[in-house]
Design an enzyme around this catalytic site. Structure first.
Site, mmCIF file in Angstrom:
data_model
loop_
_atom_site.group_PDB
_atom_site.id
_atom_site.type_symbol
_atom_site.label_atom_id
_atom_site.label_comp_id
_atom_site.label_asym_id
_atom_site.label_seq_id
_atom_site.Cartn_x
_atom_site.Cartn_y
_atom_site.Cartn_z
ATOM 1 N N SER A 15 14.831 -25.361 -10.413
ATOM 2 C CA SER A 15 15.111 -24.615 -11.646
ATOM 3 C C SER A 15 14.284 -25.055 -12.846
ATOM 4 O O SER A 15 14.667 -24.827 -13.986
ATOM 5 C CB SER A 15 16.604 -24.718 -11.988
ATOM 6 O OG SER A 15 17.057 -26.059 -11.934
ATOM 7 N N GLY A 18 10.543 -20.287 -13.460
ATOM 8 C CA GLY A 18 10.813 -19.055 -12.721
ATOM 9 C C GLY A 18 12.250 -18.585 -12.706
ATOM 10 O O GLY A 18 13.010 -18.763 -13.664
ATOM 11 N N GLY A 20 14.784 -19.656 -11.000
ATOM 12 C CA GLY A 20 15.754 -20.746 -11.076
ATOM 13 C C GLY A 20 16.016 -21.181 -12.505
ATOM 14 O O GLY A 20 17.162 -21.444 -12.891
ATOM 15 N N TYR A 154 7.663 -16.976 6.099
ATOM 16 C CA TYR A 154 8.496 -16.883 4.900
ATOM 17 C C TYR A 154 9.652 -15.914 5.123
ATOM 18 O O TYR A 154 10.808 -16.224 4.826
ATOM 19 C CB TYR A 154 7.646 -16.429 3.715
ATOM 20 C CG TYR A 154 8.435 -16.092 2.466
ATOM 21 C CD1 TYR A 154 8.939 -17.093 1.650
ATOM 22 C CD2 TYR A 154 8.658 -14.761 2.098
ATOM 23 C CE1 TYR A 154 9.644 -16.788 0.504
ATOM 24 C CE2 TYR A 154 9.360 -14.440 0.950
ATOM 25 C CZ TYR A 154 9.860 -15.464 0.154
ATOM 26 O OH TYR A 154 10.577 -15.151 -0.983
#
Length: 264
Positions: A15, A18, A20, A154
């Site tokens: 965090s 972005g 987060g 991913y």
């Protein structure tokens, strides 16, 4: 509806920047006592300072630990033994041809994107069940349903998050604990913004033109027809973390701008 999280503690992994960071700031603005997490102390301190400056009266702390490892998760849990709200946001992505993706990359992605959430949920969820209140949110992706051919490894991890999240939700039956996933689509985080700026420079376009072209070319089914902001994703997560979301459990909640063309 006014979301009030006073008296609740929250941990948001990954965090410092972005999505987060926007989630951590949103939870702090709703009154929660928030712990920011990142891999380096410098970035954690910077993120804590930014939230404290942006949110008057914010109760915000930081723990530097890499949740991609067992040791990092243990450090985090030792420092912060209990939380009411766990946001499993930490994650990595990298476009890479399937035939050029070695075993090591598959393992690294799984450890970071999946096992971090598994380990932290295992550490914190039992306390939530004993206290009969808690929220766990996995930040997955529309790539969990639309597996991208350019980064299959991913997509696999994001799909695995949905399975873990739904399985954990089954353990909450009859309690006031919920476990959900949120699926963002293309989002204008710091890293993506840099990528789009480079793209714009290469093609002699404005940033807005480059972003629009990217969505139309690579996510043509998007109804939003633009990148989402990190705040738009955070708004969904803050709601799911609130008391008001008590009837939402075991769900995969989309914040992907209508890219996925299915009814459910």
């Amino acid at each position: 509806m006014k979301i009030d999280l006073k008296g609740k503690t929250a941990l948001v992994t990954g965090s410092t920047t972005g999505i987060g960071h926007a989630i951590a700031k949103g939870l702090a603005a709703a009154g929660a006592e928030v712990t920011v997490n990142g891999r380096t102390q410098a970035k954690v301190d910077q993120a804590v300072s930014a939230i404290a400056k942006a949110v008057h009266g914010a109760k915000v702390h930081g723990v530097a630990a890499s949740v991609s490892t067992i040791e990092g998760c243990n450090t985090l849990v030792t420092t912060l033994p209990e939380v009411d709200i766990l946001i499993n946001n930490a994650g990595i992505f990298e476009p890479k041809d399937f035939f050029e993706t070695p075993d090591e990359d598959w393992s690294r992605f799984f450890e970071t994107n999946v096992m971090s959430g598994v380990r932290l949920s295992r550490a914190y969820m039992q306390g939530m069940l004993k206290r009969n209140w808690g929220r766990i949110v996995f930040i997955s992706s529309e790539s969990a349903l639309n597996i991208p051919k350019e980064m299959i490894h991913y997509g696999m991890t994001k799909a695995a998050q949905l399975a873990v999240s739904r399985g954990l939700a089954e353990l909450t039956r009859g309690t006031a604990v919920t476990v959900n996933s949120v699926l963002p689509g293309p989002t204008m985080s710091e890293g993506v913004e840099t990528f789009v700026k480079d793209l714009a420079k290469q093609n002699g376009q404005s940033v807005e033109q480059a972003a629009s072209q990217f969505v139309k070319q690579f996510r043509p089914t998007s109804l939003l027809q633009r990148f989402a902001t990190v705040e738009e994703i955070a708004n969904m997560v803050v709601y799911v973390a609130s008391r008001e979301s008590s009837a939402t459990n075991g769900a995969a909640l989309r914040a992907e701008g209508g890219i996925i063309q299915t009814l459910a």
